[in-house]
Design a protein around this motif. Structure first.
Motif, mmCIF file in Angstrom:
data_model
loop_
_atom_site.group_PDB
_atom_site.id
_atom_site.type_symbol
_atom_site.label_atom_id
_atom_site.label_comp_id
_atom_site.label_asym_id
_atom_site.label_seq_id
_atom_site.Cartn_x
_atom_site.Cartn_y
_atom_site.Cartn_z
ATOM 1 N N ALA A 89 102.676 72.578 -23.172
ATOM 2 C CA ALA A 89 101.425 71.855 -23.404
ATOM 3 C C ALA A 89 100.279 72.462 -22.598
ATOM 4 C CB ALA A 89 101.603 70.382 -23.052
ATOM 5 N N GLN A 90 100.586 72.928 -21.393
ATOM 6 C CA GLN A 90 99.573 73.556 -20.538
ATOM 7 C C GLN A 90 99.252 74.966 -21.012
ATOM 8 O OE1 GLN A 90 101.527 73.354 -16.755
ATOM 9 N NE2 GLN A 90 101.498 71.119 -16.689
ATOM 10 N N GLY A 91 100.245 75.658 -21.557
ATOM 11 C CA GLY A 91 100.042 77.002 -22.080
ATOM 12 C C GLY A 91 99.872 78.045 -20.992
ATOM 13 N N GLY A 92 99.442 79.235 -21.412
ATOM 14 C CA GLY A 92 99.165 80.307 -20.473
ATOM 15 C C GLY A 92 100.209 81.391 -20.420
ATOM 16 N N SER A 93 101.375 81.153 -21.041
ATOM 17 C CA SER A 93 102.431 82.157 -21.057
ATOM 18 C C SER A 93 103.455 81.738 -22.112
ATOM 19 C CB SER A 93 103.087 82.263 -19.673
ATOM 20 O OG SER A 93 103.875 83.432 -19.572
ATOM 21 N N THR A 94 104.481 82.561 -22.316
ATOM 22 C CA THR A 94 105.584 82.197 -23.204
ATOM 23 C C THR A 94 106.686 81.588 -22.354
ATOM 24 O OG1 THR A 94 105.070 83.972 -24.760
ATOM 25 C CG2 THR A 94 107.304 83.064 -24.825
ATOM 26 N N PHE A 95 107.053 80.344 -22.666
ATOM 27 C CA PHE A 95 108.025 79.608 -21.853
ATOM 28 C C PHE A 95 109.302 79.352 -22.641
ATOM 29 C CE2 PHE A 95 103.865 78.212 -20.188
ATOM 30 C CZ PHE A 95 104.021 78.526 -18.843
ATOM 31 N N GLU A 96 110.439 79.450 -21.938
ATOM 32 C CA GLU A 96 111.736 79.064 -22.488
ATOM 33 C C GLU A 96 112.518 78.349 -21.390
ATOM 34 O OE1 GLU A 96 112.508 79.314 -25.571
ATOM 35 O OE2 GLU A 96 110.939 80.717 -26.243
ATOM 36 N N MET A 97 113.431 77.464 -21.788
ATOM 37 C CA MET A 97 114.290 76.774 -20.831
ATOM 38 C C MET A 97 115.718 76.801 -21.363
ATOM 39 S SD MET A 97 114.234 75.147 -17.858
ATOM 40 C CE MET A 97 112.611 74.410 -17.638
ATOM 41 N N VAL A 98 116.634 77.207 -20.501
ATOM 42 C CA VAL A 98 118.052 77.232 -20.837
ATOM 43 C C VAL A 98 118.728 76.072 -20.120
ATOM 44 C CG1 VAL A 98 120.187 78.565 -20.764
ATOM 45 C CG2 VAL A 98 117.980 79.742 -21.038
ATOM 46 N N ALA A 99 119.378 75.192 -20.880
ATOM 47 C CA ALA A 99 120.081 74.061 -20.286
ATOM 48 C C ALA A 99 121.527 74.461 -20.012
ATOM 49 C CB ALA A 99 120.042 72.859 -21.219
ATOM 50 N N GLY A 100 121.947 74.329 -18.750
ATOM 51 C CA GLY A 100 123.328 74.655 -18.447
ATOM 52 C C GLY A 100 123.538 75.084 -17.009
ATOM 53 N N ASP A 101 124.786 75.313 -16.683
ATOM 54 C CA ASP A 101 125.217 75.753 -15.361
ATOM 55 C C ASP A 101 125.124 77.278 -15.310
ATOM 56 O OD1 ASP A 101 126.620 76.502 -13.090
ATOM 57 O OD2 ASP A 101 128.255 75.081 -13.416
#
Length: 272
Positions: A89-101
């Motif tokens: 929502a804030q933007g400014g870069s390409t973001f990804e999130m990996v859920a896990g250990d």
């Protein structure tokens, strides 16, 4: 249910998430100093291991810009999903999130990265060297691995405060009882060597000495977040917890107490 089914000894709830955000704000400048010393450049890729509410990912994005890529790994899928939504929502870069250990991940999407970083993560690892080895495997040749961890040897209140004695009793009891590391920060050079990285290229340390009125609620929040783990160990009960909260609140309002925080210690290494 165990207090730490996936290794995390703090509570996972709305109060716990807000405590993480408040903690991130408190140590923002110290982390910015480390990221600037590493000299993040526009367009590079970064991985934050144990990304929590995404505060460090935001700082990374501010430096790598719209052409850069910032990925997080977070074992708490609810917290990670909210962090990703906020960042996008804030933007400014390409973001990804990996859920896990991270210890169970073969390789996160987008690896290898120019920077692989963690903050207040290794102190929760029963085998921090194994975590560093895995992080190093995700770094590009010429990239950087970095860690920023607390050393709790400094924390205290002056003049001596009875409420702080209770905080230390529970805090140290939980950390030791669950095999966690109270000296993670000062052990970073040795852990880097044990992971085959060699000694760090650079280090940075930061502590704060501030009125207790500015730290009392944070200390209460930490105590409460560890309460379930403490109960599991048989070292806490509701009556004692309520007394601590009242005593720490009163001490914070007293005006004569000052709190020396843990030392936040960083180390980093550029890999060949």
């Amino acid at each position: 249910m165990p207090a730490d089914p996936d290794g995390y000894i703090h509570a996972r709830n709305a109060d716990g998430y807000q405590r993480l955000r408040d903690q991130a704000a408190m140590w923002r400048e110290a982390t910015e100093t480390v990221l600037d010393r590493i000299e993040l450049a526009p367009g590079i890729s970064c991985l934050d291991v144990g990304a929590g509410p995404g505060a460090v990912m935001r700082l990374m994005a501010d430096r790598v810009g719209a052409e850069g890529r910032v990925t997080g790994i977070e074992i708490d899928s609810e917290l990670g999903a909210q962090a990703l939504a906020d960042l996008r929502a804030q933007g400014g870069s390409t973001f990804e999130m990996v859920a896990g250990d991270m210890l169970k991940l073969k390789e996160p999407p987008g690896a290898p990265f120019d920077l692989v970083y963690c903050r207040l993560f290794l102190m929760h690892m029963l085998d921090p060297v194994a975590a560093l080895e895995k992080m190093a495997a995700w770094v590009k040749p010429g990239g950087v691995i970095a860690a920023q961890e607390f050393d709790f040897g400094s924390i205290g209140i002056e003049p001596p405060c009875p409420a702080m004695a209770e905080f230390n009793r529970l805090f140290e009891g939980v950390f030791r009882g669950h095999g966690r590391n109270l000296r993670a920060g000062r052990q970073l050079p040795a852990q880097f060597e044990a992971a085959g990285l060699g000694l760090p290229d650079g280090t940075e340390a930061c502590a704060k000495f501030i009125p207790l009125k500015d730290m009392a609620q944070m200390l209460i929040g930490v105590y409460q977040s560890l309460f379930a783990s403490a109960v599991e160990l048989g070292i806490a009960d509701p009556v004692r917890a309520e007394a601590f909260k009242a005593d720490m609140t009163e001490a914070g309002e007293d005006g004569r107490y000052y709190c020396l925080t843990p030392i936040l210690i960083a180390a980093w290494k550029r890999l060949a």
